[in-house]
Design an enzyme around this catalytic site. Structure first.
Site, short mmCIF file in Angstrom:
data_model
loop_
_atom_site.label_atom_id
_atom_site.label_comp_id
_atom_site.label_asym_id
_atom_site.label_seq_id
_atom_site.Cartn_x
_atom_site.Cartn_y
_atom_site.Cartn_z
N LEU A 84 -69.46 47.16 55.45
CA LEU A 84 -68.03 47.26 55.14
C LEU A 84 -67.71 46.19 54.11
O LEU A 84 -68.02 45.01 54.33
CB LEU A 84 -67.19 47.00 56.40
N HIS A 85 -67.14 46.59 52.99
CA HIS A 85 -66.76 45.59 51.99
C HIS A 85 -65.47 45.92 51.24
O HIS A 85 -65.00 45.14 50.42
CB HIS A 85 -67.90 45.37 50.98
N ARG A 86 -64.87 47.10 51.52
CA ARG A 86 -63.63 47.46 50.81
C ARG A 86 -62.52 46.49 51.21
O ARG A 86 -62.35 46.22 52.40
CB ARG A 86 -63.15 48.85 51.20
N ASP A 129 -68.25 51.86 54.33
CA ASP A 129 -67.14 52.24 53.46
C ASP A 129 -67.61 52.26 52.00
O ASP A 129 -66.80 52.30 51.08
CB ASP A 129 -65.93 51.32 53.67
#
Ligand code: UD1
Length: 358
Positions: free
Chosen positions: A206-208, A279
């Site tokens: 997850l990095h958004r 994501d």
């Protein structure tokens, strides 16, 4: 034929994976080419290491723009790119993907004698709150050649009124890199080195900003992921922008946060995972080709073909929906499928399209 080179732009981690097969194909055909790195990603783990894993030469030019808010970063890239472009006088400027570097360089190049080709044209999430969606739309509008990865992308471009002669369905260059490097990636034994059993762990990325910038929201997502995963270990290679949010969180015991991994390790982890939770755009595509079930923790995707023709499922960010999806996919994994032209030869079609119009 012209002697003017083809100038290829890359700025952020996923870009490197996309330009590698294009550069290799240009070299194979002895087409003069230049690689410009904007410096959007600059840490060794986000840049040099990925170059090394992909066997890429060093960039010919590095604009070294670094991190900054969107407008500042975009402006810095444009300012630094213009003189480089003038000096190189390329026939084509090739931009890939949807990061700020993609849009910034396309905008600069569109006002010069060079033609602009966008690789990964036509993807749309329909969500303009995503910076990448703005980058996609702007880049496609100013590009002369729209190289689409899938049928849905072609249809989006047609619906927006793009000149049909400018659209070419080439397939997915990221898959070229994946298939070219899969054996090497598997041979590394990355899951085993982390004490994980192949087929016995989940991979989480997850990095958004919308998922990770608010630590409370990120904490809820992590809890939801483990709620129905039982004792299944989950490995989370964390992007630099996530570090701060994670620092203040009590991460559930079965989630193991590790430093960002290289490209080969990332592929090795995906290939060995029982389940991917992400994501990222790239992981939705790679997991589809690997036949590994993927749950996308977003409310939209610009890659619907990974759902209609692959293993991906868009589950949103509601904790109850995530937990239910994890339980379902562990019980009943979707059958592996692969979209048309995701065959490892997209870069050949990209270069053919460029040379036909040179
Ligand atoms: C960018 C892309 C995103 C892509 C992602 C892949 C845009 C708008 N976003 O997001 O589409 O999925 O790359 O990784 O272009 N940072 C470091 N070291 C680095 C790079 C970044 O510490 O080498 C940190 C900095 O705090 C920086 C933050 O990460 O401010 C965000 O970096 P940035 O390139 O702006 O966006 P990403 O989140 O990486």
């Amino acid at each position: 034929m012209t002697d003017r080179p083809v100038l290829v732009v890359a700025g952020a981690r996923p870009n490197f994976v996309k330009v590698a097969p294009i550069l290799a194909e240009l070299d194979r055909r002895h087409v003069a080419n230049l690689l410009v790195h904007t410096g959007q990603h600059y840490e060794a783990a986000m840049s040099e290491r990925i170059f090394a894993d992909l066997g890429m030469r060093e960039p010919d030019v590095n604009l070294e723009v670094g991190s900054a808010p969107h407008a500042v970063q975009t402006a810095r890239i444009m300012e630094a790119f213009e003189p480089v472009l003038e000096a190189a006088d390329p026939s084509w400027v090739v931009v890939v993907g949807d990061v700020n570097s993609t849009m910034a360089c396309a905008l600069v190049a569109a006002k010069t004698p060079a033609s602009v080709a966008h690789v990964e044209a036509g993807l749309r999430s329909g969500d303009r709150a995503m910076p990448e969606e703005i980058n996609r739309i702007v880049t496609d509008r100013v590009s002369d050649l729209l190289l689409a990865p899938s049928d849905d992308a072609v249809r989006n471009l047609e619906a927006e009124g793009a000149d049909p002669n400018s659209i070419v369905l080439v397939g997915n260059v990221m898959v070229d890199s994946l298939l070219a490097n899969l054996d090497r990636a598997r041979a590394l034994g990355t899951p085993e080195q982390l004490g994980l059993r192949p087929g016995g762990f989940g991979l989480l990325t997850l990095h958004r900003p919308s998922n990770v910038d608010d630590p409370r929201h990120l904490g809820e997502l992590l809890e939801a992921v483990v709620a129905t995963a039982g004792e299944l270990p989950i490995v989370y290679p964390a992007h630099p922008r996530v570090r701060q949010a994670l620092a203040g969180l009590a991460v559930p015991a079965t989630i193991r946060v590790i430093e960002p991994v290289g490209y080969l390790e990332a592929i090795g982890l995906q290939a060995g995972a029982r389940l991917v939770l992400t994501d990222s755009g790239g992981l939705q595509e790679e997991s589809t080709v690997l036949g590994v079930p993927c749950l996308t923790l977003r409310t939209s995707t610009e890659r619907p073909v990974t759902i209609s023709e692959g293993t991906n499922e868009l589950v949103g960010v509601d904790p109850a929906a995530i937990s239910a999806a994890v339980a379902r996919v562990l019980r009943e994994p979707p059958p592996p499928r692969r979209p048309a032209l995701w065959d490892g030869h997209a870069a050949v079609r990209v270069v053919e399209a460029l040379l036909e119009r040179r």
